[in-house]
Design a protein around this motif. Structure first.
Motif, PDB file in Angstrom:
ATOM      1  N   LYS A 259       0.745  -1.165  -0.309  1.00  0.00           N
ATOM      2  CA  LYS A 259       0.389  -0.108  -0.167  1.00  0.00           C
ATOM      3  C   LYS A 259       0.725   1.233   0.513  1.00  0.00           C
ATOM      4  N   ARG A 260       2.236   1.509   0.432  1.00  0.00           N
ATOM      5  CA  ARG A 260       3.108   2.475   0.005  1.00  0.00           C
ATOM      6  C   ARG A 260       1.923   3.640   1.341  1.00  0.00           C
ATOM      7  N   PRO A 261       1.607   3.904   2.793  1.00  0.00           N
ATOM      8  CA  PRO A 261       1.407   4.744   3.119  1.00  0.00           C
ATOM      9  C   PRO A 261       2.533   5.971   2.932  1.00  0.00           C
ATOM     10  N   ARG A 262       2.241   6.726   2.764  1.00  0.00           N
ATOM     11  CA  ARG A 262       3.228   8.087   2.480  1.00  0.00           C
ATOM     12  C   ARG A 262       3.200   8.942   3.950  1.00  0.00           C
ATOM     13  N   SER A 263       1.957   8.686   5.230  1.00  0.00           N
ATOM     14  CA  SER A 263       1.552  10.035   5.897  1.00  0.00           C
ATOM     15  C   SER A 263       1.502   8.321   7.085  1.00  0.00           C
ATOM     16  N   VAL A 264       2.079   8.653   8.886  1.00  0.00           N
ATOM     17  CA  VAL A 264       1.232   8.039   9.405  1.00  0.00           C
ATOM     18  C   VAL A 264      -0.058   8.323   9.535  1.00  0.00           C
ATOM     19  N   SER A 265      -0.356   9.305   9.245  1.00  0.00           N
ATOM     20  CA  SER A 265      -1.941   8.514   9.642  1.00  0.00           C
ATOM     21  C   SER A 265      -2.762   6.986   8.314  1.00  0.00           C
ATOM     22  N   GLN A 266      -1.943   7.516   7.001  1.00  0.00           N
ATOM     23  CA  GLN A 266      -2.471   6.319   6.022  1.00  0.00           C
ATOM     24  C   GLN A 266      -2.196   5.092   7.075  1.00  0.00           C
ATOM     25  N   LEU A 267      -0.735   4.946   7.718  1.00  0.00           N
ATOM     26  CA  LEU A 267       0.063   3.757   8.020  1.00  0.00           C
ATOM     27  C   LEU A 267      -1.138   3.324   9.100  1.00  0.00           C
ATOM     28  N   MET A 268      -1.657   3.957   9.879  1.00  0.00           N
ATOM     29  CA  MET A 268      -2.433   4.014  10.941  1.00  0.00           C
ATOM     30  C   MET A 268      -4.013   3.282  10.399  1.00  0.00           C
ATOM     31  N   ARG A 269      -4.445   3.694   8.777  1.00  0.00           N
ATOM     32  CA  ARG A 269      -5.672   3.247   8.229  1.00  0.00           C
ATOM     33  C   ARG A 269      -5.739   2.183   7.996  1.00  0.00           C
ATOM     34  N   LEU A 270      -4.036   1.745   7.668  1.00  0.00           N
ATOM     35  CA  LEU A 270      -4.239   0.211   7.277  1.00  0.00           C
ATOM     36  C   LEU A 270      -5.066  -0.466   7.761  1.00  0.00           C
ATOM     37  N   SER A 271      -5.700  -1.580   8.006  1.00  0.00           N
ATOM     38  CA  SER A 271      -6.319  -2.748   8.323  1.00  0.00           C
ATOM     39  C   SER A 271      -5.541  -3.512   9.377  1.00  0.00           C
ATOM     40  N   ALA A 272      -4.708  -4.100   8.229  1.00  0.00           N
ATOM     41  CA  ALA A 272      -3.896  -5.012   9.155  1.00  0.00           C
ATOM     42  C   ALA A 272      -2.539  -4.788  10.030  1.00  0.00           C
ATOM     43  N   PHE A 273      -2.321  -3.268  10.426  1.00  0.00           N
ATOM     44  CA  PHE A 273      -2.112  -2.916  11.392  1.00  0.00           C
ATOM     45  C   PHE A 273      -2.341  -2.613  12.546  1.00  0.00           C
ATOM     46  N   PRO A 274      -1.711  -3.044  13.825  1.00  0.00           N
ATOM     47  CA  PRO A 274      -2.212  -3.226  15.099  1.00  0.00           C
ATOM     48  C   PRO A 274      -2.286  -1.655  15.495  1.00  0.00           C
ATOM     49  N   ARG A 275      -3.455  -2.037  16.078  1.00  0.00           N
ATOM     50  CA  ARG A 275      -4.031  -1.061  16.729  1.00  0.00           C
ATOM     51  C   ARG A 275      -3.314  -0.147  17.873  1.00  0.00           C
ATOM     52  N   ASP A 276      -2.763  -1.889  18.717  1.00  0.00           N
ATOM     53  CA  ASP A 276      -1.590  -1.651  19.490  1.00  0.00           C
ATOM     54  C   ASP A 276       0.073  -0.703  19.531  1.00  0.00           C
ATOM     55  N   LEU A 277       0.269  -1.012  18.013  1.00  0.00           N
ATOM     56  CA  LEU A 277       1.401  -0.298  17.798  1.00  0.00           C
ATOM     57  C   LEU A 277       1.046   0.978  17.020  1.00  0.00           C
ATOM     58  N   ARG A 278      -0.304   1.584  17.450  1.00  0.00           N
ATOM     59  CA  ARG A 278      -0.183   3.214  16.941  1.00  0.00           C
ATOM     60  C   ARG A 278       0.976   3.967  17.262  1.00  0.00           C
ATOM     61  N   GLY A 279       0.594   4.040  18.181  1.00  0.00           N
ATOM     62  CA  GLY A 279       2.541   4.935  19.064  1.00  0.00           C
ATOM     63  C   GLY A 279       3.509   4.582  18.700  1.00  0.00           C
ATOM     64  N   HIS A 280       3.867   3.601  17.438  1.00  0.00           N
ATOM     65  CA  HIS A 280       4.891   3.912  16.930  1.00  0.00           C
ATOM     66  C   HIS A 280       4.985   3.953  16.098  1.00  0.00           C
ATOM     67  N   ALA A 281       4.087   4.694  15.245  1.00  0.00           N
ATOM     68  CA  ALA A 281       3.946   3.998  13.625  1.00  0.00           C
ATOM     69  C   ALA A 281       4.713   5.297  12.954  1.00  0.00           C
ATOM     70  N   GLY A 282       5.383   6.595  13.867  1.00  0.00           N
ATOM     71  CA  GLY A 282       6.597   7.150  12.584  1.00  0.00           C
ATOM     72  C   GLY A 282       7.393   5.919  12.459  1.00  0.00           C
ATOM     73  N   GLU A 283       8.119   5.722  13.924  1.00  0.00           N
ATOM     74  CA  GLU A 283       9.062   4.308  13.152  1.00  0.00           C
ATOM     75  C   GLU A 283       8.838   3.653  12.385  1.00  0.00           C
ATOM     76  N   TRP A 284       7.807   2.552  12.182  1.00  0.00           N
ATOM     77  CA  TRP A 284       7.869   2.274  11.253  1.00  0.00           C
ATOM     78  C   TRP A 284       7.751   2.745  10.216  1.00  0.00           C
ATOM     79  N   LEU A 285       6.906   4.159   9.350  1.00  0.00           N
ATOM     80  CA  LEU A 285       6.954   4.050   8.584  1.00  0.00           C
ATOM     81  C   LEU A 285       7.992   4.678   8.103  1.00  0.00           C
ATOM     82  N   ASN A 286       9.291   5.372   8.910  1.00  0.00           N
ATOM     83  CA  ASN A 286      10.668   5.526   8.590  1.00  0.00           C
ATOM     84  C   ASN A 286      11.745   5.162   8.256  1.00  0.00           C
ATOM     85  N   VAL A 287      11.252   3.275   8.651  1.00  0.00           N
ATOM     86  CA  VAL A 287      11.784   2.173   8.734  1.00  0.00           C
ATOM     87  C   VAL A 287      11.203   1.888   6.873  1.00  0.00           C
ATOM     88  N   ALA A 288      10.116   1.851   6.768  1.00  0.00           N
ATOM     89  CA  ALA A 288       9.408   1.392   5.598  1.00  0.00           C
ATOM     90  C   ALA A 288      10.310   2.719   4.574  1.00  0.00           C
TER      91      ALA A 288
END
Length: 391
Positions: A259-288
């Protein structure tokens, strides 16, 4: 009449945790005679790797010994090696236990696998409680198999459960051996045991290329994201001693890569992305995003594959009929020699052999050399190959 064991017949042994206790356990085992029953309890779905967190050992004249390897993992191999290295090990489904035992520096002289023996004898089900009940009249309560065996202290009920895994294993192996001898399958078993023993390797570091996530995408840029996410996740998991999938599931990695999300908000909208990782969404987006920036992008390795059955039937009906004849013959031979399905050969292996001979022009022996079939399997499968016109 079947007797259900709820506790070890000689009582529950103490748990050996210190180097001096390990050496005493080795001396106890050395005083016994014959083969040693061996089992492990692991926590691969919880901890970083599938290492053993409990060893259960039993020998005639020695009784049962329980070993906690975690406090002094580097000492376990040297301490127990004298008693174990020159002895036959009896295991149930050895392929699952040997890697963690090899990682401790423990290697057998040879092995006897009661689960494999049951498959060769076509005794089902071949789970330890049912097999023991059928052959020697003993079964046991099995209620703690899915526990977190890295937990300390180990509850008494768990240790009791673990000790029962080796309680009747030696007697079961003797019963299996008698039946193998009577059926003329002892050599088959020997070849299977040697194959399992020598194929097993100590716990190897995982590779991102082998991950489920990597095999779920195909584009180079997707693979680049998977590679970056996998390495970051692996480093975190190793440091925390946690199973990697508990930090970021593979399906989330695939979703991020495709899906190649371009922002934290787009990443958190992915249904497969765990809710309990939302506080670390920026970290995983930067890695991607760093994965995309890293050049060159990886390419999916070309793997040798066999054509699907439907495509084969459409492309070469006559060749496909030869495959069908071989599959029918395989079912008949397995019934004739009375082994569990796929014990002689899997349909996938048969298809690979037929494809190599029929469409790639290989000789039968050349095609068989690309498989891991043991000598007994090659011999017993000759009618199958003849049915396909391969010999």
């Amino acid at each position: 009449m079947v007797t259900t064991l709820s506790t070890p017949r000689d009582g529950l042994p103490a748990l050996c945790t210190t180097p001096s206790q390990l050496r005493k356990a080795e001396r106890t085992l050395a005083k016994g005679t014959g083969a040693i029953a061996v089992d492990t309890e692991r926590a691969g779905g919880i901890r970083y790797n599938d290492r053993a967190f409990l060893l259960q050992l039993r020998r005639a004249g020695s009784g049962t010994v329980l070993i906690d390897p975690e406090p002094h993992r580097e000492v376990v191999g040297p301490a127990l090696e004298p008693a174990l290295s020159q002895t036959t090990w009896v295991l149930h489904d050895a392929a699952t236990d040997l890697p963690s035992l090899y990682a401790l520096g423990l290697y057998p002289a040879d092995i006897f696998d009661t689960a494999v023996a049951a498959k060769l004898l076509n005794i089902t089900p071949y789970r330890l409680p049912e097999l023991s009940a059928a052959l020697i009249g003993y079964t046991m309560h099995k209620s703690h198999g899915g526990e977190d065996w890295s937990r300390r202290p180990l509850p008494k009920a768990w240790r009791n459960y673990a000790a029962l895994d080796v309680e009747v294993l030696l007697e079961l192996a003797q019963a299996c051996q008698k039946r193998l001898d009577a059926a003329g399958k002892s050599q088959w078993a020997k070849e299977e045991f040697e194959f399992i023993q020598h194929k097993a390797t100590p716990l190897a570091p995982p590779r991102w290329e082998d991950s489920k996530a990597a095999n779920s995408v195909s584009k180079p840029q997707e693979l680049a994201v998977i590679r970056a996410l996998w390495h970051h996740r692996d480093a975190l998991a190793m440091a925390m001693d946690v199973a990697p999938h508990r930090l970021l599931p593979d399906k989330a990695m695939v979703a991020i890569a495709t899906k190649r999300p371009r922002s934290v908000s787009q990443l958190m909208r992915l249904s497969a992305f765990p809710r309990d990782l939302r506080g670390h969404a920026g970290e995983w987006l930067n890695v991607a995003q760093a994965g995309i920036a890293a050049q060159p992008w990886p390419k999916r390795p070309r793997r040798q594959s066999t054509i699907s059955a439907s495509a084969w039937k459409k492309r070469d009906p006559s060749g496909f009929e030869r495959l069908l004849a071989a599959e029918t013959a395989l079912e008949q031979v397995q019934a004739d020699i009375n082994v569990e399905a796929d014990t002689l050969m899997s349909r996938r292996t048969l298809r690979k052999v037929c494809w190599a001979c029929i469409h790639q022009g290989e000789e039968l022996e050349q095609a068989l050399d690309q498989t891991l079939l043991r000598p007994w399997q090659r011999e017993q499968a000759q009618p199958v190959f003849r049915a396909a016109g391969l010999c």
